[in-house]
Design a protein around this motif. Structure first.
Motif, mmCIF file in Angstrom:
data_model
loop_
_atom_site.group_PDB
_atom_site.id
_atom_site.type_symbol
_atom_site.label_atom_id
_atom_site.label_comp_id
_atom_site.label_asym_id
_atom_site.label_seq_id
_atom_site.Cartn_x
_atom_site.Cartn_y
_atom_site.Cartn_z
ATOM 1 N N UNK A 51 -5.151 6.114 -0.616
ATOM 2 C CA UNK A 51 -4.388 4.852 -0.572
ATOM 3 C C UNK A 51 -4.406 4.168 -1.946
ATOM 4 N N UNK A 52 -3.233 3.738 -2.410
ATOM 5 C CA UNK A 52 -3.101 2.994 -3.673
ATOM 6 C C UNK A 52 -2.426 1.655 -3.359
ATOM 7 N N UNK A 86 1.299 -0.081 -16.230
ATOM 8 C CA UNK A 86 1.864 -1.431 -16.099
ATOM 9 C C UNK A 86 3.384 -1.405 -16.024
ATOM 10 N N UNK A 87 4.014 -0.508 -16.800
ATOM 11 C CA UNK A 87 5.482 -0.432 -16.779
ATOM 12 C C UNK A 87 5.993 0.036 -15.422
ATOM 13 N N UNK A 88 5.330 1.039 -14.847
ATOM 14 C CA UNK A 88 5.742 1.561 -13.537
ATOM 15 C C UNK A 88 5.537 0.521 -12.448
ATOM 16 N N UNK A 89 4.405 -0.178 -12.512
ATOM 17 C CA UNK A 89 4.140 -1.238 -11.517
ATOM 18 C C UNK A 89 5.199 -2.328 -11.614
ATOM 19 N N UNK A 90 5.526 -2.665 -12.863
ATOM 20 C CA UNK A 90 6.523 -3.720 -13.094
ATOM 21 C C UNK A 90 7.867 -3.341 -12.484
ATOM 22 N N UNK A 145 3.004 8.194 -8.274
ATOM 23 C CA UNK A 145 1.957 7.856 -9.238
ATOM 24 C C UNK A 145 2.508 6.950 -10.340
ATOM 25 N N UNK A 146 3.779 7.193 -10.719
ATOM 26 C CA UNK A 146 4.364 6.375 -11.796
ATOM 27 C C UNK A 146 4.485 4.914 -11.362
ATOM 28 N N UNK A 159 0.863 -1.191 0.000
ATOM 29 C CA UNK A 159 0.000 0.000 0.000
ATOM 30 C C UNK A 159 0.897 1.239 0.000
ATOM 31 N N UNK A 160 0.592 2.159 -0.898
ATOM 32 C CA UNK A 160 1.304 3.442 -0.955
ATOM 33 C C UNK A 160 0.265 4.548 -0.783
ATOM 34 N N UNK A 161 0.455 5.393 0.227
ATOM 35 C CA UNK A 161 -0.498 6.494 0.474
ATOM 36 C C UNK A 161 0.176 7.821 0.219
#
Ligand code: RFL
Length: 405
Positions: free
Chosen positions: A98-99, A388-392, A382-383, A91-93
């Motif tokens: 919260x994301x 999908x690239x940022x999450x990866x 946010x990136x 979790x990133x807030x």
């Protein structure tokens, strides 16, 4: 094993002999001893602190899959497999929202939460169960003849002693003595001091699954994680000169709630705080990790700001290389790995330190930080969640670099 003095032909209790002298009974030293044992190589561990102190040190908790696999492979996985908690998203807030980012990759690899104190206890129990030595309250002072027949000079119970060995493993953390024995280590060391500290809190309070991970807040960063279903591990960014008694327990819980605010009514479950500590944040790399028959590993060679949860995981990566290096050298007389020890470790360490610093730069409030800087941190966060690239990239960095060996 006692050392037989060749001149007097007497066994002296102040001289001992082994193949590998290991300085430090932290995760690096203990894991190395176990890996060498499995290769049939004797070692002696010298640790300046007491057993009770070593067992009670609360630190890391988030393990990469490679760390878990390594511990299982050396036979230290029984309790870890039973009590380790799968950690499948982060979790990133920030800015009150919260994301979540999944940390499960395409092969099903994920992080595991399991306390460093338990790893240390598991490894000590294994070693002592096999009747192998760990000298607690044995303070190493200096080394001699590192390129020839190494000797480790230490004091134990007020008596000066010497450990004669074929190889020295410097696993003695950031403030140990080993690094200083490498010529040129100072010139090859690079340090970044962060202008804040982390206030670490261990509480007998059931973790709230809705309040986990990292919170970027204008009041300073906060972290919430679980050590078990009854114990919470929490951190607050604080001023560098912060003292643990500066905030009472209610103020700590209030501050955590404020920093984790996300527009919901979720609040931390409160309970007795059982341990408090403060740690300065720094990034540090020494690029000379070997000299003669001395190699250093773990915090002795590099420190990461703990935001990326990489310190112990990096120590495990080094120890794998060190165990292979020593084994090859002692069993086959082959020094190829030894000559490449620093470069091999650094292939994994440099990107790991870089990621840890990137996490720290993105999550903390810096003194005098402008609104522009805060907005840029939001953009970076946010990136990591929105494409999908940022999450990866986030997932790969959290799961850890591949091992060089
Ligand atoms: P250690 O654990 O510092 O062990 C070194 C040992 O050497 C002994 N020693 C000596 N012994 C004899 N003679 C001397 N002259 C000696 N000098 C020193 C010391 O007493 C000690 O017992 O180093 P090692 O083995 O390299 O292990 C490194 C890890 O402990 C460290 O990187 C992690 O704790 C970092 N860390 C985290 N790492 C993770 O992978 N995941 C995490 O979630 C995580 N969270 C953290 C952390 C570190 C933190 N602090 C306190 C900086 C959270 C925090 C708050």
């Amino acid at each position: 094993m006692a050392w037989r003095d060749t001149e007097t032909d007497k066994v002296t209790s102040t001289n001992i002999r082994t193949r590998v002298g290991i300085v430090g009974a932290g995760p690096a030293g203990l894991l190395l001893a176990r890996m060498l044992q499995l290769e049939g190589i004797d070692s002696v561990i010298l640790e300046r602190r007491s057993r009770a102190y070593v067992l009670s040190r609360v630190r890391a908790g988030v393990l990469e899959k490679g760390t878990v696999d390594t511990l299982i492979a050396v036979g230290a996985g029984e309790r870890l497999l039973r009590e380790g908690m799968p950690n499948k998203d982060v979790q990133l807030r920030w800015d009150g929202v919260c994301h979540r980012v999944s940390t499960v990759d395409e092969n099903g690899r994920h992080l595991t939460t399991y306390g460093q104190a338990k790893i240390v206890e598991d490894l000590i129990r294994l070693r002592e169960g096999d009747g192998l030595p760990i000298h607690f309250e044995a303070q190493v002072d200096r080394f001699e003849d590192i390129t020839g027949n190494p000797v480790i000079h230490f004091s134990e119970g007020g008596v000066a002693k010497a450990l004669h060995c074929d190889f020295i493993a410097g696993c003695d953390g950031f403030r140990g003595v080993s690094r200083a024995h490498i010529p040129g280590a100072d010139a090859a060391s690079f340090l970044r001091e962060y202008p804040f500290s982390w206030f670490g809190i261990l509480a007998e309070a059931a973790p709230n699954p809705a309040l986990r991970g990292f919170a970027h807040s204008r009041r300073g960063m906060a972290i919430a994680s679980a050590r078990s279903d009854k114990i919470s591990r929490l951190y607050l960014q604080v001023a560098p000169d912060f003292k643990v008694d500066q905030m009472d327990d209610e103020a700590i819980w209030d501050e955590l709630d404020r920093r984790f605010v996300d527009g919901t009514s979720n609040r931390f479950n409160r309970g007795p705080i059982i341990e408090k500590s403060v740690a300065r944040l720094r990034g540090f790399i020494c690029t000379e990790m070997q000299y003669g028959k001395l190699c250093i590993a773990g915090d002795a060679a590099h420190i990461v700001p703990p935001s990326g949860a990489k310190g112990l995981n990096s120590a495990v990566g080094d120890v794998r290389v060190m165990a292979a290096t020593i084994t090859r050298y002692l069993k086959e007389g082959d020094s190829t790995l030894l000559e490449n020890y620093s470069a091999t470790c650094l292939r994994r360490i440099v990107p790991t330190v870089h990621w840890s610093c990137e996490m720290s730069d993105t999550l903390h409030m810096f003194p005098g930080q402008s609104e522009f800087d805060t907005r840029m941190q939001y953009a970076k966060l946010d990136s990591w969640v929105s494409s999908p690239g940022g999450q990866q990239r986030f997932r790969e960095a959290m799961l850890g670099q591949p091992y060089p060996i």
